[in-house]
Structure formats: C-alpha cells, structure tokens
Design a protein around this motif. Structure first.
Motif, PDB file in Angstrom:
ATOM      1  N   PHE A 294       8.047  -4.339  16.436  1.00 38.59           N
ATOM      2  CA  PHE A 294       9.415  -4.822  16.563  1.00 38.59           C
ATOM      3  C   PHE A 294      10.394  -3.651  16.495  1.00 38.59           C
ATOM      4  O   PHE A 294      11.319  -3.544  17.311  1.00 38.59           O
ATOM      5  N   VAL A 295      10.190  -2.755  15.545  1.00 35.74           N
ATOM      6  CA  VAL A 295      11.026  -1.554  15.440  1.00 35.74           C
ATOM      7  C   VAL A 295      10.882  -0.694  16.692  1.00 35.74           C
ATOM      8  O   VAL A 295      11.862  -0.184  17.241  1.00 35.74           O
ATOM      9  N   ASP A 296       9.653  -0.560  17.151  1.00 37.09           N
ATOM     10  CA  ASP A 296       9.381   0.332  18.282  1.00 37.09           C
ATOM     11  C   ASP A 296      10.057  -0.124  19.568  1.00 37.09           C
ATOM     12  O   ASP A 296      10.399   0.705  20.420  1.00 37.09           O
ATOM     13  N   VAL A 297      10.252  -1.431  19.730  1.00 41.85           N
ATOM     14  CA  VAL A 297      10.949  -1.918  20.923  1.00 41.85           C
ATOM     15  C   VAL A 297      12.318  -1.249  21.030  1.00 41.85           C
ATOM     16  O   VAL A 297      12.700  -0.738  22.094  1.00 41.85           O
ATOM     17  N   GLY A 298      13.052  -1.248  19.948  1.00 37.60           N
ATOM     18  CA  GLY A 298      14.383  -0.640  19.961  1.00 37.60           C
ATOM     19  C   GLY A 298      14.349   0.872  20.007  1.00 37.60           C
ATOM     20  O   GLY A 298      15.143   1.506  20.713  1.00 37.60           O
ATOM     21  N   MET A 299      13.418   1.480  19.283  1.00 38.45           N
ATOM     22  CA  MET A 299      13.353   2.936  19.237  1.00 38.45           C
ATOM     23  C   MET A 299      12.880   3.528  20.573  1.00 38.45           C
ATOM     24  O   MET A 299      13.374   4.567  21.009  1.00 38.45           O
ATOM     25  N   ILE A 300      11.925   2.853  21.211  1.00 38.88           N
ATOM     26  CA  ILE A 300      11.465   3.331  22.517  1.00 38.88           C
ATOM     27  C   ILE A 300      12.565   3.188  23.560  1.00 38.88           C
ATOM     28  O   ILE A 300      12.749   4.064  24.416  1.00 38.88           O
ATOM     29  N   PHE A 301      13.322   2.101  23.471  1.00 35.77           N
ATOM     30  CA  PHE A 301      14.401   1.940  24.449  1.00 35.77           C
ATOM     31  C   PHE A 301      15.493   2.988  24.239  1.00 35.77           C
ATOM     32  O   PHE A 301      16.068   3.490  25.219  1.00 35.77           O
ATOM     33  N   SER A 302      15.788   3.341  22.995  1.00 40.59           N
ATOM     34  CA  SER A 302      16.782   4.389  22.765  1.00 40.59           C
ATOM     35  C   SER A 302      16.283   5.723  23.313  1.00 40.59           C
ATOM     36  O   SER A 302      17.068   6.525  23.837  1.00 40.59           O
TER      37      SER A 302
ATOM     38  N   ASP B 120      20.070   7.430  19.197  1.00 37.96           N
ATOM     39  CA  ASP B 120      18.790   7.354  18.508  1.00 37.96           C
ATOM     40  C   ASP B 120      18.979   7.320  16.998  1.00 37.96           C
ATOM     41  O   ASP B 120      18.322   6.548  16.286  1.00 37.96           O
ATOM     42  N   GLU B 121      19.886   8.125  16.487  1.00 40.36           N
ATOM     43  CA  GLU B 121      20.160   8.131  15.050  1.00 40.36           C
ATOM     44  C   GLU B 121      20.792   6.821  14.600  1.00 40.36           C
ATOM     45  O   GLU B 121      20.476   6.299  13.526  1.00 40.36           O
ATOM     46  N   GLN B 122      21.683   6.272  15.428  1.00 38.68           N
ATOM     47  CA  GLN B 122      22.337   5.014  15.079  1.00 38.68           C
ATOM     48  C   GLN B 122      21.332   3.851  15.073  1.00 38.68           C
ATOM     49  O   GLN B 122      21.367   2.987  14.197  1.00 38.68           O
ATOM     50  N   VAL B 123      20.434   3.839  16.056  1.00 36.99           N
ATOM     51  CA  VAL B 123      19.416   2.791  16.112  1.00 36.99           C
ATOM     52  C   VAL B 123      18.455   2.934  14.942  1.00 36.99           C
ATOM     53  O   VAL B 123      18.028   1.938  14.332  1.00 36.99           O
ATOM     54  N   SER B 124      18.116   4.170  14.596  1.00 32.74           N
ATOM     55  CA  SER B 124      17.277   4.420  13.431  1.00 32.74           C
ATOM     56  C   SER B 124      17.921   3.860  12.166  1.00 32.74           C
ATOM     57  O   SER B 124      17.252   3.217  11.344  1.00 32.74           O
ATOM     58  N   THR B 125      19.204   4.089  12.015  1.00 37.71           N
ATOM     59  CA  THR B 125      19.926   3.568  10.850  1.00 37.71           C
ATOM     60  C   THR B 125      19.912   2.045  10.829  1.00 37.71           C
ATOM     61  O   THR B 125      19.742   1.423   9.773  1.00 37.71           O
ATOM     62  N   LEU B 126      20.075   1.430  12.006  1.00 36.37           N
ATOM     63  CA  LEU B 126      20.046  -0.029  12.095  1.00 36.37           C
ATOM     64  C   LEU B 126      18.740  -0.585  11.531  1.00 36.37           C
ATOM     65  O   LEU B 126      18.751  -1.487  10.678  1.00 36.37           O
ATOM     66  N   TYR B 127      17.624  -0.059  11.988  1.00 36.82           N
ATOM     67  CA  TYR B 127      16.332  -0.574  11.539  1.00 36.82           C
ATOM     68  C   TYR B 127      16.030  -0.190  10.087  1.00 36.82           C
ATOM     69  O   TYR B 127      15.402  -0.964   9.347  1.00 36.82           O
ATOM     70  N   THR B 128      16.451   0.998   9.680  1.00 40.54           N
ATOM     71  CA  THR B 128      16.216   1.428   8.306  1.00 40.54           C
ATOM     72  C   THR B 128      16.906   0.505   7.310  1.00 40.54           C
ATOM     73  O   THR B 128      16.344   0.159   6.260  1.00 40.54           O
TER      74      THR B 128
ATOM     75  N   ASP C 276       7.861   3.180  10.126  1.00 44.65           N
ATOM     76  CA  ASP C 276       8.512   4.404  10.601  1.00 44.65           C
ATOM     77  C   ASP C 276       9.760   4.003  11.369  1.00 44.65           C
ATOM     78  O   ASP C 276       9.680   3.459  12.476  1.00 44.65           O
ATOM     79  N   THR C 277      10.910   4.243  10.764  1.00 48.27           N
ATOM     80  CA  THR C 277      12.191   3.958  11.420  1.00 48.27           C
ATOM     81  C   THR C 277      13.010   5.230  11.604  1.00 48.27           C
ATOM     82  O   THR C 277      14.198   5.151  11.908  1.00 48.27           O
ATOM     83  N   LEU C 278      12.392   6.380  11.443  1.00 46.13           N
ATOM     84  CA  LEU C 278      13.108   7.644  11.508  1.00 46.13           C
ATOM     85  C   LEU C 278      13.498   7.990  12.941  1.00 46.13           C
ATOM     86  O   LEU C 278      12.850   7.547  13.899  1.00 46.13           O
ATOM     87  N   PRO C 279      14.563   8.781  13.134  1.00 46.92           N
ATOM     88  CA  PRO C 279      14.929   9.218  14.483  1.00 46.92           C
ATOM     89  C   PRO C 279      13.738   9.885  15.184  1.00 46.92           C
ATOM     90  O   PRO C 279      12.933  10.571  14.550  1.00 46.92           O
ATOM     91  N   GLY C 280      13.623   9.664  16.464  1.00 49.28           N
ATOM     92  CA  GLY C 280      12.508  10.226  17.228  1.00 49.28           C
ATOM     93  C   GLY C 280      11.282   9.343  17.268  1.00 49.28           C
ATOM     94  O   GLY C 280      10.291   9.697  17.917  1.00 49.28           O
TER      95      GLY C 280
END
Length: 254
Positions: free
Chosen positions: A88-96, A179-187, A203-207
């Motif tokens: 679920f996290v990866d969907v957003g992080m991969i899109f960013s 990417d940092e903003q999306v990371s913060t959202l999930y974190t 793992d919700t870290l940037p990158g």
C-alpha cells in the motif's frame, strides 16, 4: 526483409511514433497546461509531422485524454512484499518516483489536476488509484495487518485525495520535494492504520519508490527522464500515407 516481416516492422514503428507523440504532449501539457498547449509545439518536440499526429490522435482533446489515461495503465504500481501494508505504501512511493523520472506521468498528473479543458474526463485516474489502494488494504485487513476500525475504501479515498493535494502543492511551490512530502504522509499515517508489529517494519523513507522498483528490475529503479526517440522523424513515413505531409488533409493547423 521478407513480406511477412514488413507489417511487424511497420507496426513497431507506429507504436514508437505514438509513444513519442504522447511523451512530447506530456512535456508541453506539464509546462503550459491544457489551454495554452499547442499541437505545433508537440509535433516539433516529437519530431513528427502533423499528419503523423492526426493519424494517431483525432484532436488535441483526444491526445490530452490519452495522456491522462496513461496513469491508469502504468505498471508496475507495486511489487510483492511480506506485508500488504508495505505494498500500500509502495503504490504511492513508486508513483512519486515515476513523477520525478517519467515525463508522461508528470504530464498526466498535471492534466488530471488542471481545471482547464473541462471536456476532458479526469475521473479515471482517481477511480483507478482508489480501487487499487482499497483492494490492497482489504487484503491487508484479511491478513490481520490493519487496526480493527480501518475502512479500506474510506482510507483509500482519503489517501488518494491527500496525495493529489500534495502533488498540486508541490507543483505550485517551487523547490518542494514530492518524494519527501509523500514519505511524510505515509510515515504519519501508517501507525494509525496498521498494528504496531507491522508499523515498525514498514519502509516509508524517501527513495522507497526507487528501491522497490530497483529490487524488481534494476533498469526501472535507475530510470532517467524519458525523451522522444531521435529517429522517430524518419520512422513516420511508414505510419500512414498522410504522415508524409505537413498536415493531414482537411485538418486545420493548431
């Protein structure tokens, strides 16, 4: 070249030309929005004729819709993980990650959030992302990863809406790292959705998006900005009879 090989070569050439037009259109739409975008600039960047463009797309609206719809067909959206909550996290992080490295995704996102060109159907990407996220969350709930109060559909709608807002803010505020903003959202969000034993392992870290794609296929995780292929201009002659002219017969210039 045999007669049997010629249709396949011609089809491959047409596919590459269409993709180059889409990517060029995404470049212009991202920079200028729908109303200010001109087809003359798109064909110049794509290095094709207007005949080639009109062979693949009926109008600027048709072309813009194809760019928007590219979001719905992007693959992969996530990779298999031990926990569905991580997927679920990866969907957003991969899109960013894709938004940073794939011009077609950036142009699609810009058009989806752009309020000009009101005839465009913008709901497809939203419905697609909501369905995808809610499906993953439903599986996570079945596995016991989510807290009892979590509603997969309501959560998916909230996250997709928040993501769209963050993306819009990132476009507006120069220097804002999506990417940092999306990371913060999930974190901040995940501890309120998943059980503690799962939350500490996510793992919700940037990158994260690049790392997830890189684990699947190194070439995806190390993607560069996509540019139209240099040889497309020469290829367009095989796409259609009208592609050899400056404009398709009976079609006005943009």
């Amino acid at each position: 070249m045999s007669r049997m090989e010629r249709p396949m070569v011609k089809q491959d050439r047409a596919v590459r030309t269409r993709q180059a037009i889409l990517e060029a259109a995404a470049t212009v739409f991202e920079e200028r929005g729908y109303d200010a975008a001109k087809l003359t600039d798109i064909v110049k960047i794509a290095q094709v004729t207007k005949g080639a463009l009109y062979f693949h797309f009926d109008s600027k609206e048709d072309l813009a819709q194809a760019v928007i719809d590219a979001q719905v067909h992007v693959e992969p959206t996530h990779t298999p993980q031990d926990f569905k909550a991580q997927e679920f996290v990866d969907v957003g992080m991969i899109f960013s990650y894709r938004l940073k490295h794939d011009i077609l995704m950036r142009g699609s996102a810009r058009l989806t959030l752009d309020q000009t060109g009101r005839s465009l159907a913008r709901s497809g990407p939203f419905h697609g992302w909501i369905d995808l996220n809610s499906g993953i969350l439903a599986e996570a709930k079945e596995r016991g990863e989510l807290l009892p109060h979590v509603d997969p559909v309501a959560t998916a709608r909230l996250v997709v809406g928040a993501y769209a807002g963050i993306n819009l803010m990132s476009q507006t505020l120069q220097g804002s790292d999506l990417d940092e903003q999306v990371s913060t959202l999930y974190t901040l969000l995940m501890p309120s959705l998943v059980i503690p034993a799962v939350a500490v392992l996510l793992d919700t870290l940037p990158g994260r998006g690049g790392r997830a794609l890189g684990a699947l296929a190194p070439d995806l995780g190390a993607a560069a900005d996509i540019a139209p292929e240099e040889e497309v201009a020469a290829d367009t002659e095989g796409d259609c009879p009208s592609c050899r002219t400056d404009a398709a017969p009976g079609v006005p210039a943009a």
